[in-house]
Design a protein around this motif. Structure first.
Motif, PDB file in Angstrom:
ATOM      1  N   ASN A  14       0.830  -1.215   0.000  1.00 41.06           N
ATOM      2  CA  ASN A  14       0.000   0.000   0.000  1.00 41.06           C
ATOM      3  C   ASN A  14       0.858   1.255   0.000  1.00 41.06           C
ATOM      4  OD1 ASN A  14      -2.393  -1.422  -0.007  1.00 41.06           O
ATOM      5  ND2 ASN A  14      -2.611  -1.396   2.210  1.00 41.06           N
ATOM      6  N   ASP A  15       1.948   1.250   0.770  1.00 44.48           N
ATOM      7  CA  ASP A  15       2.853   2.402   0.796  1.00 44.48           C
ATOM      8  C   ASP A  15       3.467   2.638  -0.580  1.00 44.48           C
ATOM      9  OD1 ASP A  15       2.324   2.761   3.466  1.00 44.48           O
ATOM     10  OD2 ASP A  15       4.218   1.895   4.164  1.00 44.48           O
ATOM     11  N   ALA A  16       3.881   1.552  -1.242  1.00 47.24           N
ATOM     12  CA  ALA A  16       4.482   1.677  -2.576  1.00 47.24           C
ATOM     13  C   ALA A  16       3.466   2.216  -3.572  1.00 47.24           C
ATOM     14  CB  ALA A  16       5.032   0.330  -3.044  1.00 47.24           C
ATOM     15  N   ALA A  17       2.232   1.736  -3.499  1.00 49.36           N
ATOM     16  CA  ALA A  17       1.182   2.205  -4.400  1.00 49.36           C
ATOM     17  C   ALA A  17       0.871   3.676  -4.134  1.00 49.36           C
ATOM     18  CB  ALA A  17      -0.072   1.349  -4.250  1.00 49.36           C
ATOM     19  N   SER A  18       0.861   4.054  -2.859  1.00 53.61           N
ATOM     20  CA  SER A  18       0.601   5.442  -2.497  1.00 53.61           C
ATOM     21  C   SER A  18       1.714   6.356  -3.007  1.00 53.61           C
ATOM     22  CB  SER A  18       0.480   5.564  -0.979  1.00 53.61           C
ATOM     23  OG  SER A  18       0.340   6.899  -0.600  1.00 53.61           O
ATOM     24  N   LEU A  19       2.949   5.934  -2.831  1.00 57.03           N
ATOM     25  CA  LEU A  19       4.083   6.728  -3.317  1.00 57.03           C
ATOM     26  C   LEU A  19       4.031   6.863  -4.833  1.00 57.03           C
ATOM     27  CD1 LEU A  19       6.759   8.207  -2.970  1.00 57.03           C
ATOM     28  CD2 LEU A  19       7.902   5.982  -3.015  1.00 57.03           C
ATOM     29  N   GLN A  51      11.654  15.620  -6.190  1.00 51.46           N
ATOM     30  CA  GLN A  51      10.959  16.634  -5.404  1.00 51.46           C
ATOM     31  C   GLN A  51      10.291  16.033  -4.178  1.00 51.46           C
ATOM     32  OE1 GLN A  51       8.277  18.838  -7.903  1.00 51.46           O
ATOM     33  NE2 GLN A  51       9.931  19.671  -9.166  1.00 51.46           N
ATOM     34  N   LEU A  52       9.640  14.891  -4.349  1.00 53.38           N
ATOM     35  CA  LEU A  52       8.975  14.247  -3.217  1.00 53.38           C
ATOM     36  C   LEU A  52      10.000  13.763  -2.192  1.00 53.38           C
ATOM     37  CD1 LEU A  52       6.136  12.331  -5.054  1.00 53.38           C
ATOM     38  CD2 LEU A  52       5.896  14.254  -3.484  1.00 53.38           C
ATOM     39  N   GLN A  53      11.129  13.269  -2.668  1.00 55.14           N
ATOM     40  CA  GLN A  53      12.185  12.834  -1.748  1.00 55.14           C
ATOM     41  C   GLN A  53      12.718  14.039  -0.970  1.00 55.14           C
ATOM     42  OE1 GLN A  53      15.756  11.217  -3.538  1.00 55.14           O
ATOM     43  NE2 GLN A  53      16.035   9.847  -1.804  1.00 55.14           N
ATOM     44  N   SER A  54      12.923  15.151  -1.640  1.00 52.35           N
ATOM     45  CA  SER A  54      13.391  16.371  -0.976  1.00 52.35           C
ATOM     46  C   SER A  54      12.372  16.861   0.040  1.00 52.35           C
ATOM     47  CB  SER A  54      13.654  17.473  -1.999  1.00 52.35           C
ATOM     48  OG  SER A  54      14.728  17.135  -2.826  1.00 52.35           O
ATOM     49  N   ASP A  55      11.092  16.819  -0.334  1.00 52.96           N
ATOM     50  CA  ASP A  55      10.029  17.225   0.584  1.00 52.96           C
ATOM     51  C   ASP A  55      10.042  16.362   1.838  1.00 52.96           C
ATOM     52  OD1 ASP A  55       9.281  19.046  -1.332  1.00 52.96           O
ATOM     53  OD2 ASP A  55       7.428  18.005  -1.898  1.00 52.96           O
ATOM     54  N   THR A  56      10.222  15.060   1.667  1.00 49.42           N
ATOM     55  CA  THR A  56      10.234  14.130   2.792  1.00 49.42           C
ATOM     56  C   THR A  56      11.439  14.381   3.690  1.00 49.42           C
ATOM     57  OG1 THR A  56       9.092  12.456   1.487  1.00 49.42           O
ATOM     58  CG2 THR A  56      10.260  11.688   3.445  1.00 49.42           C
ATOM     59  N   GLN A  57      12.600  14.599   3.088  1.00 47.75           N
ATOM     60  CA  GLN A  57      13.804  14.844   3.875  1.00 47.75           C
ATOM     61  C   GLN A  57      13.692  16.150   4.642  1.00 47.75           C
ATOM     62  OE1 GLN A  57      16.931  14.518   0.993  1.00 47.75           O
ATOM     63  NE2 GLN A  57      17.035  12.302   1.170  1.00 47.75           N
ATOM     64  N   ALA A  59      10.929  17.443   5.752  1.00 45.28           N
ATOM     65  CA  ALA A  59       9.943  17.249   6.816  1.00 45.28           C
ATOM     66  C   ALA A  59      10.498  16.407   7.958  1.00 45.28           C
ATOM     67  CB  ALA A  59       8.692  16.586   6.245  1.00 45.28           C
ATOM     68  N   TYR A  60      11.438  15.511   7.636  1.00 47.59           N
ATOM     69  CA  TYR A  60      12.020  14.617   8.639  1.00 47.59           C
ATOM     70  C   TYR A  60      13.540  14.707   8.582  1.00 47.59           C
ATOM     71  CZ  TYR A  60       7.332  12.711   8.598  1.00 47.59           C
ATOM     72  OH  TYR A  60       5.976  12.576   8.658  1.00 47.59           O
ATOM     73  N   PRO A  61      14.120  15.763   9.141  1.00 46.23           N
ATOM     74  CA  PRO A  61      15.577  15.914   9.082  1.00 46.23           C
ATOM     75  C   PRO A  61      16.257  14.795   9.863  1.00 46.23           C
ATOM     76  CG  PRO A  61      14.624  17.519  10.567  1.00 46.23           C
ATOM     77  CD  PRO A  61      13.479  16.808   9.900  1.00 46.23           C
ATOM     78  N   PRO A  62      17.491  14.492   9.513  1.00 47.59           N
ATOM     79  CA  PRO A  62      18.216  13.435  10.219  1.00 47.59           C
ATOM     80  C   PRO A  62      18.296  13.734  11.713  1.00 47.59           C
ATOM     81  CG  PRO A  62      19.465  14.233   8.335  1.00 47.59           C
ATOM     82  CD  PRO A  62      18.270  15.119   8.491  1.00 47.59           C
ATOM     83  N   SER A  63      18.186  12.699  12.519  1.00 42.84           N
ATOM     84  CA  SER A  63      18.213  12.900  13.976  1.00 42.84           C
ATOM     85  C   SER A  63      19.561  13.396  14.445  1.00 42.84           C
ATOM     86  CB  SER A  63      17.831  11.601  14.695  1.00 42.84           C
ATOM     87  OG  SER A  63      18.721  10.578  14.345  1.00 42.84           O
ATOM     88  N   ALA A  64      20.617  13.143  13.705  1.00 44.07           N
ATOM     89  CA  ALA A  64      21.947  13.626  14.081  1.00 44.07           C
ATOM     90  C   ALA A  64      21.986  15.156  14.151  1.00 44.07           C
ATOM     91  CB  ALA A  64      22.986  13.132  13.082  1.00 44.07           C
TER      92      ALA A  64
END
Length: 70
Positions: A14-19, A51-57, A59-64
């Motif tokens: 489902n996640d793959a289909a949504s992406l 663009q979607l990968q950049s948007d995701t990154q 929104a969720y910056p690395p915890s470091a």
């Protein structure tokens, strides 16, 4: 295969289909914005993915990056 494994597999599908759907929508939007140019479908697809990968990154910056906060 256990119920947990099956659910996990279904969730991943489902996640793959949504992406894929989000990528398709973004690529279509780019295509329309740029005058519906034919023959550039792969270019629009790759740009939409990036663009979607950049948007995701963003929104969720690395915890470091939070390591120096007090």
């Amino acid at each position: 295969m256990s119920d947990q494994d099956t659910k996990s597999l279904k969730d991943r599908e489902n996640d793959a289909a949504s992406l894929e759907g989000r990528i398709r929508e973004r690529a279509h939007h780019l295509w329309e914005l740029e005058g519906r140019q034919e023959g550039k479908d792969e270019e629009y697809w790759h740009r939409a993915e990036q663009q979607l990968q950049s948007d995701t990154q963003a929104a969720y910056p690395p915890s470091a990056s939070r390591a120096h906060r007090t």
